[in-house]
Motif scaffolding. Structure first.
Motif, short mmCIF file in Angstrom:
data_model
loop_
_atom_site.label_atom_id
_atom_site.label_comp_id
_atom_site.label_asym_id
_atom_site.label_seq_id
_atom_site.Cartn_x
_atom_site.Cartn_y
_atom_site.Cartn_z
N LEU A 17 58.01 48.47 36.75
CA LEU A 17 57.03 47.56 37.35
C LEU A 17 55.73 48.28 37.68
O LEU A 17 54.63 47.78 37.45
CB LEU A 17 57.61 46.89 38.60
N ASP A 18 55.86 49.48 38.24
CA ASP A 18 54.69 50.28 38.59
C ASP A 18 53.90 50.64 37.34
O ASP A 18 52.68 50.56 37.31
CB ASP A 18 55.12 51.53 39.34
N PHE A 19 54.61 51.04 36.29
CA PHE A 19 53.95 51.40 35.03
C PHE A 19 53.22 50.19 34.45
O PHE A 19 52.08 50.30 34.02
CB PHE A 19 54.97 51.93 34.01
N ASN A 20 53.87 49.03 34.44
CA ASN A 20 53.24 47.83 33.89
C ASN A 20 52.01 47.44 34.67
O ASN A 20 50.99 47.03 34.10
CB ASN A 20 54.25 46.67 33.85
N GLN A 21 52.08 47.56 35.99
CA GLN A 21 50.92 47.24 36.83
C GLN A 21 49.78 48.22 36.56
O GLN A 21 48.62 47.81 36.44
CB GLN A 21 51.32 47.29 38.30
N CYS A 22 50.09 49.48 36.45
CA CYS A 22 49.09 50.51 36.17
C CYS A 22 48.46 50.28 34.79
O CYS A 22 47.25 50.37 34.61
CB CYS A 22 49.72 51.89 36.26
N GLN A 23 49.30 49.97 33.81
CA GLN A 23 48.82 49.71 32.45
C GLN A 23 47.88 48.50 32.43
O GLN A 23 46.83 48.53 31.78
CB GLN A 23 50.00 49.49 31.52
N GLU A 24 48.22 47.46 33.15
CA GLU A 24 47.37 46.27 33.22
C GLU A 24 46.01 46.60 33.84
O GLU A 24 44.97 46.16 33.35
CB GLU A 24 48.07 45.19 34.04
N LEU A 25 46.02 47.40 34.88
CA LEU A 25 44.78 47.82 35.52
C LEU A 25 43.90 48.60 34.55
O LEU A 25 42.71 48.35 34.43
CB LEU A 25 45.08 48.67 36.76
N HIS A 26 44.50 49.53 33.82
CA HIS A 26 43.73 50.34 32.86
C HIS A 26 43.20 49.48 31.71
O HIS A 26 42.09 49.72 31.22
CB HIS A 26 44.56 51.50 32.34
N GLN A 27 43.94 48.48 31.30
CA GLN A 27 43.46 47.58 30.26
C GLN A 27 42.25 46.79 30.74
O GLN A 27 41.28 46.60 29.99
CB GLN A 27 44.58 46.65 29.79
N LEU A 28 42.29 46.33 31.98
CA LEU A 28 41.14 45.62 32.54
C LEU A 28 39.92 46.54 32.66
O LEU A 28 38.79 46.14 32.37
CB LEU A 28 41.49 45.02 33.90
N GLU A 29 40.16 47.77 33.08
CA GLU A 29 39.06 48.75 33.15
C GLU A 29 38.48 49.00 31.77
O GLU A 29 37.25 49.08 31.62
CB GLU A 29 39.57 50.07 33.73
N TRP A 30 39.33 49.14 30.78
CA TRP A 30 38.87 49.39 29.41
C TRP A 30 37.99 48.25 28.93
O TRP A 30 36.95 48.46 28.31
CB TRP A 30 40.07 49.62 28.48
N ILE A 31 38.35 47.02 29.26
CA ILE A 31 37.53 45.86 28.89
C ILE A 31 36.16 45.95 29.56
O ILE A 31 35.12 45.72 28.93
CB ILE A 31 38.26 44.55 29.24
N ARG A 32 36.14 46.33 30.85
CA ARG A 32 34.85 46.47 31.57
C ARG A 32 33.99 47.58 30.97
O ARG A 32 32.77 47.43 30.85
CB ARG A 32 35.09 46.70 33.05
N VAL A 33 34.61 48.69 30.61
CA VAL A 33 33.86 49.80 30.02
C VAL A 33 33.27 49.38 28.67
O VAL A 33 32.13 49.72 28.35
CB VAL A 33 34.75 51.06 29.90
N GLN A 34 34.05 48.63 27.89
CA GLN A 34 33.54 48.13 26.61
C GLN A 34 32.35 47.19 26.81
O GLN A 34 31.37 47.25 26.06
CB GLN A 34 34.64 47.40 25.83
N LYS A 35 32.45 46.32 27.81
CA LYS A 35 31.33 45.41 28.10
C LYS A 35 30.09 46.20 28.48
O LYS A 35 28.98 45.85 28.07
CB LYS A 35 31.72 44.42 29.20
N TRP A 36 30.25 47.25 29.28
CA TRP A 36 29.12 48.12 29.66
C TRP A 36 28.51 48.75 28.42
O TRP A 36 27.29 48.79 28.27
CB TRP A 36 29.63 49.17 30.64
#
Length: 161
Positions: free
Chosen positions: A15-34
């Motif tokens: 569960l912790d890994f999945n939550q962390c992975q989801e957070l990093h995926q959202l960050e990656w989307i924001r970095v791509q938008k930037w």
């Protein structure tokens, strides 16, 4: 070993890994938008370069609460690559000097006097200086929000010298 080696801890870890992975995926989307919003591909930054920079950061600083640090490191690494690309294309010493002077002028809040209102920096150089100053300002505001200390001048001084 039963107290740490059981199905309950395994499920919590997943569960912790999945939550962390989801957070990093959202960050990656924001970095791509930037990256897209700031047209960094025009400064030689490919999506692969962006991904490499972000992956290095996410692999080194993976804790969810360190979002600000990850973002700052990733954006700074990408901007350094963009500046290196600009300098590799801009062989004229006057344009390189104009870039540094414009950055110094912008980061000082305009304390240095421009000659004839400009340092004769080409449009792409001006855009890159503007992006660099904007990003540094945003990073310093993020740090101030999270840690309560103003690092604006420190960031500008570090990048300029």
């Amino acid at each position: 070993m039963f107290y740490v080696n059981n199905d309950t801890y395994l499920e919590l870890a997943k569960l912790d890994f999945n939550q962390c992975q989801e957070l990093h995926q959202l960050e990656w989307i924001r970095v791509q938008k930037w990256w897209i919003y700031n047209h960094l591909q025009e400064f030689g930054i490919s999506k692969e370069t962006l991904l490499s920079a972000y992956f290095l950061v996410a692999a080194s600083i993976f804790e969810p609460e360190r979002l600000t640090e990850r973002t700052a490191w990733a954006k700074t690494a990408v901007l350094i690559e963009a500046i290196a690309y600009y300098f590799s294309k801009e062989t004229c010493i006057k344009q390189r000097r104009a870039f540094l002077l414009e950055f110094g002028y912008g980061s000082s809040g305009g304390r240095y006097k421009k000659v004839n209102g400009s340092f004769n920096l080409r449009k792409t150089g001006m855009e890159l200086v503007g992006l660099l100053l904007t990003t540094l300002n945003q990073l310093s505001l993020d740090a101030q929000d999270q840690h309560g200390s103003d690092i604006h001048q420190l960031l500008h001084h570090t990048m300029f010298y």
